[in-house]
Design an enzyme around this catalytic site. Structure first.
Site, short mmCIF file in Angstrom:
data_model
loop_
_atom_site.label_atom_id
_atom_site.label_comp_id
_atom_site.label_asym_id
_atom_site.label_seq_id
_atom_site.Cartn_x
_atom_site.Cartn_y
_atom_site.Cartn_z
N ARG A 220 -5.34 0.25 -6.63
CA ARG A 220 -4.12 0.86 -6.10
C ARG A 220 -3.58 1.95 -7.02
O ARG A 220 -2.97 2.91 -6.57
CB ARG A 220 -3.02 -0.19 -5.91
CG ARG A 220 -3.28 -1.20 -4.81
CD ARG A 220 -2.01 -1.99 -4.53
NE ARG A 220 -2.24 -3.23 -3.79
CZ ARG A 220 -2.35 -3.32 -2.47
NH1 ARG A 220 -2.28 -2.24 -1.74
NH2 ARG A 220 -2.56 -4.49 -1.90
N GLU B 286 3.81 4.45 5.96
CA GLU B 286 2.59 3.64 5.90
C GLU B 286 1.58 4.25 4.94
O GLU B 286 1.60 5.45 4.69
CB GLU B 286 1.96 3.56 7.31
CG GLU B 286 2.29 2.28 8.07
CD GLU B 286 1.59 1.04 7.52
OE1 GLU B 286 1.14 1.04 6.37
OE2 GLU B 286 1.48 0.07 8.28
N ASP B 287 0.68 3.41 4.43
CA ASP B 287 -0.41 3.93 3.60
C ASP B 287 -1.50 4.53 4.49
O ASP B 287 -1.97 5.63 4.25
CB ASP B 287 -0.98 2.83 2.69
CG ASP B 287 -1.38 1.55 3.41
OD1 ASP B 287 -1.16 1.42 4.64
OD2 ASP B 287 -1.92 0.64 2.74
N ASP C 18 -5.94 -0.43 -1.60
CA ASP C 18 -6.69 -1.37 -2.44
C ASP C 18 -8.01 -1.80 -1.82
O ASP C 18 -8.23 -1.67 -0.62
CB ASP C 18 -5.85 -2.63 -2.68
CG ASP C 18 -5.81 -3.53 -1.43
OD1 ASP C 18 -5.39 -3.03 -0.36
OD2 ASP C 18 -6.22 -4.71 -1.52
N PHE D 17 -14.30 3.49 3.97
CA PHE D 17 -13.26 2.71 3.30
C PHE D 17 -12.80 3.45 2.05
O PHE D 17 -13.62 3.84 1.23
CB PHE D 17 -13.78 1.32 2.95
CG PHE D 17 -12.68 0.37 2.59
CD1 PHE D 17 -11.99 -0.32 3.58
CD2 PHE D 17 -12.29 0.18 1.27
CE1 PHE D 17 -10.95 -1.19 3.26
CE2 PHE D 17 -11.26 -0.67 0.93
CZ PHE D 17 -10.58 -1.36 1.94
N ASP E 266 -5.03 2.79 10.89
CA ASP E 266 -6.45 2.63 11.20
C ASP E 266 -6.58 2.26 12.68
O ASP E 266 -6.56 3.13 13.53
CB ASP E 266 -7.01 1.55 10.25
CG ASP E 266 -8.51 1.41 10.31
OD1 ASP E 266 -9.19 2.42 10.53
OD2 ASP E 266 -9.01 0.28 10.12
N GLY F 60 0.78 -1.24 0.00
CA GLY F 60 0.00 0.00 0.00
C GLY F 60 0.80 1.28 0.00
O GLY F 60 0.38 2.29 -0.58
P1 IMP Z 1 -4.47 -1.21 11.21
O1 IMP Z 1 -3.59 -2.27 11.75
O2 IMP Z 1 -5.90 -1.41 11.55
O3 IMP Z 1 -4.01 0.19 11.51
O4 IMP Z 1 -4.48 -1.49 9.67
C1 IMP Z 1 -3.97 -0.73 8.72
C2 IMP Z 1 -4.00 -1.53 7.43
O5 IMP Z 1 -5.33 -1.92 7.05
C3 IMP Z 1 -3.50 -0.64 6.35
O6 IMP Z 1 -2.09 -0.75 6.20
C4 IMP Z 1 -4.26 -1.11 5.14
O7 IMP Z 1 -3.57 -2.16 4.52
C5 IMP Z 1 -5.57 -1.63 5.67
N1 IMP Z 1 -6.65 -0.62 5.58
C6 IMP Z 1 -7.26 0.01 6.60
N2 IMP Z 1 -8.20 0.87 6.16
C7 IMP Z 1 -8.18 0.80 4.82
C8 IMP Z 1 -8.94 1.47 3.78
O8 IMP Z 1 -9.82 2.34 4.00
N3 IMP Z 1 -8.64 1.12 2.50
C9 IMP Z 1 -7.68 0.20 2.19
N4 IMP Z 1 -6.96 -0.44 3.13
C10 IMP Z 1 -7.21 -0.17 4.44
MG MG Z 2 -0.75 -1.48 5.03
#
Ligand code: IMP
Ligand code: MG
Length: 180
Positions: A168, A102-103, A162, A155, A106, A47
């Site tokens: 992407r 990071e992308d 993605d 989302f 969350d 990402g």
């Molecule tokens: P976390 O561990 O919940 O912070 O997860 C983050 C990961 O979940 C990111 O690196 C993304 O790969 C994926 N992710 C979370 N939200 C989204 C979204 O809105 N679109 C796409 N990927 C997401």
């Molecule tokens: Mg990620």
């Protein structure tokens, strides 16, 4: 908000121009902070690739780049948070000024795991730069040093992010239709 005619995609949240301008701004801030140093950008595959390369081109300090990939699992109760490294870095980060790219942050589980892992490898410094931040869904508190955009609880896809590995390559960041 502009409309966009891609199946499954609702509306544009950030245009290509907005993203470019914001990355330029952030790159200036980061360059100031790392003045006189070499920054090692560590991208989390896949990402962050689009963001990392865009950011790197606007940095005016020496830059090194490495990547890692992770897999996330849900545990038996269905909650997230189990993360492991699927592809490790190619090189050591000992003594380096590391900027983890990071992308999106969350819940924070992924970032917490990555920070713990990388901190254990004796970098000179370790900071976090994320393209998107969805702070409203945070479960574990993690430090975010640089962010391009804070986003609402929807989302999103594009600019590296993605849905089932698609979208992407969109130049913008777009919100998926609610049924997705
Ligand atoms: P976390 O561990 O919940 O912070 O997860 C983050 C990961 O979940 C990111 O690196 C993304 O790969 C994926 N992710 C979370 N939200 C989204 C979204 O809105 N679109 C796409 N990927 C997401
Ligand atoms: Mg990620």
């Amino acid at each position: 908000m502009s409309t966009i005619s891609i199946p499954g995609v609702d509306r544009v949240l950030f245009t290509e121009d907005q993203i470019d301008a914001r990355i330029r701004e952030l790159a200036m801030e980061i360059s100031r902070h790392y003045e006189g140093k070499t920054v090692k950008l560590i991208g989390v595959l896949k990402g962050s690739v689009f963001f990392l390369t865009a950011l790197a081109r606007y940095l005016d300090v020496p830059v090194k780049i490495d990547f890692l990939a992770i897999s996330s699992f849900s545990n038996r109760s269905g909650s997230p948070g189990v993360v492991r490294i699927a592809k490790d870095l190619d090189e050591s980060i000992e003594g380096e000024d590391v900027l983890l790219v990071e992308d999106i942050v969350d819940t924070g589980f992924t970032l917490r795991y990555l920070l713990q892992t990388l901190a254990g490898r004796a970098p000179n410094s370790l900071a976090v730069c994320t393209f998107l931040d969805r702070n409203s869904r945070r479960i574990v508190q993690v430090p975010v040093d640089y962010r391009c955009f804070e986003i609402p609880d929807r989302f999103v896809v594009g600019f590296g992010l993605d849905y089932n590995q698609l979208y992407r390559n969109l130049g913008c960041v777009a919100v998926m239709k609610p049924e997705k």
